[in-house]
Scaffold this active site. Structure first.
Site, mmCIF file in Angstrom:
data_model
loop_
_atom_site.group_PDB
_atom_site.id
_atom_site.type_symbol
_atom_site.label_atom_id
_atom_site.label_comp_id
_atom_site.label_asym_id
_atom_site.label_seq_id
_atom_site.Cartn_x
_atom_site.Cartn_y
_atom_site.Cartn_z
ATOM 1 N N HIS A 48 -7.225 22.670 41.882
ATOM 2 C CA HIS A 48 -6.013 22.167 42.524
ATOM 3 C C HIS A 48 -6.192 20.672 42.735
ATOM 4 C CE1 HIS A 48 -2.370 22.401 45.096
ATOM 5 N NE2 HIS A 48 -2.941 21.361 45.687
ATOM 6 N N CYS A 49 -5.302 19.884 42.159
ATOM 7 C CA CYS A 49 -5.434 18.427 42.209
ATOM 8 C C CYS A 49 -4.387 17.846 43.160
ATOM 9 C CB CYS A 49 -5.269 17.820 40.816
ATOM 10 S SG CYS A 49 -5.476 16.027 40.783
#
Length: 372
Positions: A212-213
């Site tokens: 998850h960025c």
């Protein structure tokens, strides 16, 4: 009496014979013989209330009842994570640095060195923004949750397999000679396909989950990984490009008027180069070996787990692995987020994402069959 109108050529059943009707009870068109008379219109010209069983409702789309922690924009066409503050910081840093470069440095560089400098910078900037928005606004590969019927059927299968003792919530599949475990997701009520994982921030299971960025405001998975990689790779080139020509501008000219802006550009680019270039190099290594960040951190295919442990997804060739990650066909979205909710059937959170058309078994066969 004069002026008295009768319903359909006969007297209304609710009134005795020869009983005059109010002047307001004058239907525009007489009903068919034998039909029930229409109700009288309320005073003041207001529309009569509609029947409760025939209320006209605006159809709702499935993204409006999506069970994950996501935000949707443009009628469900744009899908992002709920926490988007860092994404806007990314936009501000890119737009501010490039805006200062094109405003204060490019005019001097174009007249002194070459007009190709601002042209190349503009192409890089457009490409960077396009890849960022595509990675941020796309469905990363969210897997649909099981419907209540599918979840109940899966529970029965698990209980039947376990017998008197609780059955393990894992299954095993063979991929290119390597045994891979499928873990059960208690939130989505499915056995996750190979390489999938549940994102705790977005509360979704994602195909080929990488990470998850927060910088792009979305999960990075099977459907947007190539855009994420092209974004950080092109941003590395853009940062080095701006940093090099800002230093050139400082050397060749007197920057007494634009010193503060130029210093700001140098500081932003200097501290960004190391992290962005390092991140690009790390993901280049992952692509060349056909791994994900999640697998690399966990050491899923490390030889430390055993001499016979190896990556079953690698094609054994760096070029082929890169082509598979960047040039292969983009898989379709498994969640019908813009589909209409059927008004005649009850909808639940787990049914609103298109899971009825993609059962757990179909997902397993799709992922296992698509490993190579």
């Amino acid at each position: 009496q004069s002026g008295t109108r009768l319903c359909g050529g006969s007297r209304c059943a609710s009134r005795p014979p020869h009983s005059p009707l109010p002047r307001r009870h004058r239907p525009s068109e007489p009903p068919e013989p034998g039909s029930t008379p229409a109700p009288a219109a309320p005073a003041g010209g207001a529309e009569p209330p509609s029947c409760p069983g025939h209320r006209s409702r605006t159809p709702r789309r499935k993204w409006q009842v999506f069970p994950g922690r996501n935000r949707f924009y443009c009628d469900g066409r744009i899908m992002m994570a709920r926490q988007t503050g860092v994404f806007y910081l990314t936009l501000v840093l890119i737009l501010l640095t490039c805006g200062l470069f094109f405003t204060f440095d490019c005019p001097f560089l174009a007249s002194t060195l070459s007009p190709a400098i601002p042209a190349v910078g503009g192409v890089l900037f457009i490409f960077v923004m396009g890849m960022l928005l595509r990675a941020s606004f796309s469905d990363p590969g969210v897997l649909p949750r099981a419907s209540p019927d599918e979840a109940a059927d899966l529970e029965r299968q698990i209980d039947a397999a376990g017998g008197s003792r609780p059955a393990p919530r894992t299954r095993e599949v063979l991929i290119n000679g390597q045994t891979v475990k499928l873990k059960y997701c208690f939130t989505c009520k499915i056995f996750r396909p190979p390489r999938a994982s549940h994102c705790s921030l977005c509360d979704n299971c994602v195909e080929r989950f990488d990470h998850h960025c927060p910088w792009v405001g979305n999960c990075v998975g099977r459907r947007n990984y190539r855009f994420f990689y092209l974004f950080i790779l092109s941003l590395s080139f853009l940062t080095i490009f701006i940093f090099a020509f800002v230093i050139t501008h400082i050397i060749l000219s007197d920057l007494s008027l634009t010193l503060s802006c130029t210093v700001l550009e140098v500081v932003v680019c200097f501290f960004s180069i190391w992290s962005i270039v390092g991140l690009s190099g790390f993901h280049t290594y992952l692509i060349s070996s056909n791994q994900t960040t999640n697998e690399d951190i966990k050491g899923s295919w490390s030889t430390k787990r055993g001499k016979d442990n190896y990556n079953p997804y690698s094609y054994g060739n760096i070029l082929t692995n890169c082509c598979a990650a960047l040039c292969g066909p983009l898989p379709p979205s498994l969640i019908d987020r813009r589909g209409l909710i059927q008004s005649d059937t009850p909808q639940t959170g787990s049914q609103s994402n298109g899971s009825s058309s993609h059962t757990t078994t179909q997902l397993h066969s799709h992922m296992v069959g698509g490993a190579h």
